[in-house]
Enzyme design. Structure first.
Site, mmCIF file in Angstrom:
data_model
loop_
_atom_site.group_PDB
_atom_site.id
_atom_site.type_symbol
_atom_site.label_atom_id
_atom_site.label_comp_id
_atom_site.label_asym_id
_atom_site.label_seq_id
_atom_site.Cartn_x
_atom_site.Cartn_y
_atom_site.Cartn_z
ATOM 1 C CG ASP A 138 -1.629 -1.048 1.195
ATOM 2 O OD1 ASP A 138 -2.451 -1.463 -0.063
ATOM 3 O OD2 ASP A 138 -2.119 -1.779 2.008
ATOM 4 C CD GLU A 368 1.612 -4.900 1.595
ATOM 5 O OE1 GLU A 368 0.792 -4.544 1.785
ATOM 6 O OE2 GLU A 368 2.724 -4.919 2.098
ATOM 7 C CD GLU A 416 -1.416 -6.315 5.170
ATOM 8 O OE1 GLU A 416 -1.679 -5.601 4.199
ATOM 9 O OE2 GLU A 416 -1.927 -5.058 5.852
ATOM 10 C CD GLU A 481 1.108 -2.654 9.344
ATOM 11 O OE1 GLU A 481 -0.108 -1.984 8.976
ATOM 12 O OE2 GLU A 481 1.892 -2.889 8.617
ATOM 13 C CE1 TYR A 482 0.592 1.716 20.066
ATOM 14 C CE2 TYR A 482 2.205 1.022 17.964
ATOM 15 C CZ TYR A 482 1.882 2.070 19.632
ATOM 16 O OH TYR A 482 2.683 2.287 19.958
#
Length: 772
Positions: A138, A368, A416, A481-482
């Site tokens: 992304d 990914e 991912e 990730e957060y």
């Protein structure tokens, strides 16, 4: 520029339908295996000087070096020529993998130095390839050659790779050093190889060094000796050299103390003459996993990290060293100690700077594939055997290129990409090649056998607590990730960190992400003031109207140019028609009904009057800056909604955002209903009543009724208490009592003391009167 020849001796252009360099087989068999970056120094002194200059980071450096053709030609004489592409997106006929090097030997295709022919390099870059299915990150997909293209000059026999390894004893007092070195030679030179010697030396970067005149022995830490080849420690098929040594009391590398050494590896001939010299920066540190913890040099670390894409608003994926340095300076200034390279290996200079600045790094493979998640017509690449080679190639290339960097404490298999047997193959290879670093991979639920760390993304607070308290889970939990921070976000981060700080097994995480990825469009801005309005226009694209009195954006219009066959029509689309004022907006959180705090967050919000703030503007300025930028500045002040707008001349911090004392009820909010003088008037009335009672108590006769005096006494107590307590709270906010801080009760005591004395006098007077 030294480049590629037509190679007429190998191909006949007339017999081919395409040019020689358009033939995919032209270079394929000459592509070299992945390895560390090569420097090709002449001497150890040159290596130390090189790294001395590289460590002295120039914070404003963004210039490029210029090379002329004569310098290149003289350096390439009688040497082997390597053509090195640091990264090409997404592919070119010479290779795939848009974030890793592709290197080829082009010696046979270059015109000799004494030739008058010009060498021409032609590279055809493909925007899309079958490798694009493995690179579905992304981010902005910007194709092209976005990193350096190098010509590397090497001797006929040269060092092609080396691996620096350390093992520390239990007390971290002694470090065993081991360096694996590989050399490469051509067939006609292989008889010379047994006569050559390999040497390696470790130098202290903080020792005395002032250039080529320095005594290298002063900075020399240890000379590594060649280990016997018969020692059965390395795998079959390894045909290199292994050197070893020990260091006592080494300077360990960590985020707090990023101590570095310079490793210099020499290749010498039978006469002791230097043939080849390679070097790099190395650090001595230990990364291991304990029960629910990751330890660096024996100490558990808390990861305060961010995810970082390579992106620049004007040059896209091209890297500028000054921007990398700026990123690192900002990270360190804001207590960030780790970065996850999302989601691909980054520029080689980035790792050198992270070594210097002391940032822990997760190095992530360029994989990914979440575009396949919803597909029902194709098997996922991680399940396909024919994709295993391409996926493994990306992981192998990353590890081999970056393996000597101390900053890298974790390898990542990508992002991912679901989970399948290809991940098992990748994790198995990494563990075999480098068992000194743990492996990270979130796919498949973040708790598969291919990850040494539980690394979920955007998991709820209560779920990470559940995993941390699971007795069957021995791995630490680090959020990959957060706290999604693109735009106006980062909500609930306090709840995460309250959990992390107070729960064994939680070791931090990486915020998504470091900076918003945008593309700056270069065009001129025009600002015009008409009455109380300011109009800002950008060519014929849009127009913003700003109210200079209120400081608000009154309207925002997008202007579309539609071309018809005859004339040009201009259509205006109104994107916004009302002024925007500041506001406090509270997103619902996990704490709305209680959670970690004594009171729900929603009630605390209301008690602070943040749900009814009215904003007013007090100052408006507009500046036209360089680089097509207009700066609009408006100063707003906020007042609780139940208070009237104050006069412009009386605005002060004392009356803005004043909140009532938690737990004190309506009594403590009296200062928000009455002004300062009203409270003092009440206090003065109370004083007058007290004095009146004092005198009347001493003068009255025993035969006079006392019930009226008693009622007046009660009225005095009520008025006195209300006034003193309210003024005590007011003084806490407006600092009427210097030296008395942080306690409303202390303020009350200060104001009550004089009246307490009057009470005692009054009581004594009353008693005397009664006795008489």
């Amino acid at each position: 520029m030294m480049t590629l020849a037509s190679a007429g001796a190998h191909f006949s252009a007339k017999s081919l339908p395409q040019k020689p360099w358009e033939d995919p087989s032209f270079f394929k068999w000459r592509k070299r295996e992945a390895h560390v970056p090569l420097r090709s120094h002449d001497t150890p002194e040159g290596a130390l000087k090189y790294w001395h200059e590289r460590r002295n980071v120039n914070y404003l450096n963004s210039d490029s070096a210029l090379w002329n053709d004569d310098a290149v030609r003289s350096a390439l004489e009688s040497r082997r020529i390597l053509l090195h592409f640091e990264a090409v997106d997404s592919a070119f006929l010479l290779g795939q993998g848009s974030r890793l090097p592709a290197e080829f030997e082009v010696t046979d295709f270059c015109h000799p130095c004494d030739s008058d022919k010009e060498n021409v390099l032609a590279v055809q870059v493909m925007r899309w390839s079958d490798g694009s299915y493995l690179e579905d990150q992304d981010h902005w997909w910007l194709s092209g050659i976005h990193r350096d293209v190098l010509l590397v000059s090497k001797p006929q026999i040269f060092i092609t790779d080396y691996f620096f390894k350390t093992t520390l004893d239990d007390n971290f007092r002694v470090a065993d050093i081991e360096v694996e070195v590989e050399i490469v030679s051509q067939k006609q030179d292989r008889e010379r190889v047994p006569t050559l010697s390999i040497e390696a030396t470790l130098y202290d970067n903080y020792g005395p060094f002032d250039g080529l005149s320095s005594d290298l022995s002063a900075a020399n830490v240890v000379n590594l000796k060649l280990k016997p080849a018969s020692k059965p420690r390395h795998c079959l098929g390894f045909h290199g050299y292994v050197l070893g040594g020990k260091i006592e009391n080494p300077k360990l590398w960590s985020s707090e103390h990023p101590n570095l050494y310079t490793l210099v590896v020499l290749l010498k001939d039978s006469n002791g003459k230097i043939i080849e010299c390679e070097s790099c920066q190395v650090g001595i540190r230990n990364v291991v996993l304990a029960h629910k913890q990751m330890l660096v040099n024996g100490c558990p670390v808390v990861i305060r990290g961010v995810n970082r894409h390579e992106h620049h608003p004007r040059v896209g994926k091209t890297n500028l060293e000054a921007c990398m340095i700026k990123d690192l300076v900002l990270m360190r200034q804001n207590n960030i100690n780790a970065v996850r390279n999302s989601h691909y290996p980054q520029h080689p200079r980035w790792y050198e700077l992270c070594d210097i600045f002391g940032l822990y790094v997760i190095d992530e493979a360029n994989i990914e594939t979440h575009g396949f998640d919803e597909s029902i017509h194709f098997k996922h690449p991680t399940l396909e055997p024919f994709c295993a080679g391409a996926m493994l190639d990306r992981v192998v290339g990353m590890v081999e290129r970056d393996k000597n960097h101390a900053c890298i404490i974790i390898w990542s298999l990508g992002n991912e990409s679901s989970y399948g047997p290809n991940h098992s193959a990748m994790s198995g290879w990494v563990r075999g090649r480098d068992p000194t670093r743990p492996i990270h991979y979130e796919g498949g639920g973040s708790r598969t056998s291919s990850t040494d760390i539980v690394c979920p993304m955007y998991m709820r607070v209560w779920d990470i607590l559940k995993i941390a308290k699971d007795p069957s889970e021995n791995r630490p939990l680090i959020l990959c990730e957060y706290s999604h921070a693109m735009g106006n976000s980062n909500g609930n981060i306090d709840a995460y960190w309250m959990a992390i700080d107070n729960t064994f097994g939680l070791q931090g995480g990486f915020i998504w992400d470091w900076v918003d990825q945008v593309i700056a469009l270069s065009s001129s801005l025009v600002s015009e003031r008409v009455g109380d309005s300011v109009f800002i226009r950008k060519n014929n694209a849009w127009q913003i109207k700003v109210n200079s009195i209120l400081g608000t954006i009154d309207s925002w219009k997008s202007i579309l140019d539609l071309l018809s066959n005859i004339q040009k029509h201009v259509n205006e689309i109104e994107l916004m028609s009302k002024g925007i004022l500041p506001c406090f907006w509270r997103a619902p959180t996990d704490n709305d009904k209680g959670g970690f705090y004594a009171k729900p967050y929603a009630s605390r919000w209301r008690e602070a009057f943040l749900d009814s703030i009215s904003f007013y503007s007090s100052q408006f300025t507009l500046k036209e800056l360089a680089d097509h930028t207009v700066e609009i500045s408006t100063i707003y002040y906020g007042v609780p909604g139940h208070l009237a707008k104050p006069d412009e001349g009386t605005i002060s911090d004392d009356v803005l955002f004043r909140r009532r004392r938690p737990g004190s009820g309506e009594m403590a909010s009296l200062q928000q209903l009455w002004g300062e003088w009203e409270i003092r008037l009440l206090l003065l009335s109370s004083l007058s009543l007290q004095v009146f009672l004092l005198f009347t108590g001493g003068l009255r006769k025993r035969n006079v009724a006392t019930w009226l005096h008693f009622l007046l006494w009660i009225a005095y107590l009520l008025a006195d208490s209300i006034a003193i307590y309210a003024l005590g709270n007011l003084s806490q906010n407006q600092k009427f009592c210097p030296g008395v801080h942080d306690s409303p009760d202390m303020h009350l005591l200060v104001f009550w003391a004089p009246f307490l004395i009057l009470h005692l006098i009054n009581i004594n007077s009353s008693q005397n009167s009664n006795v008489k």
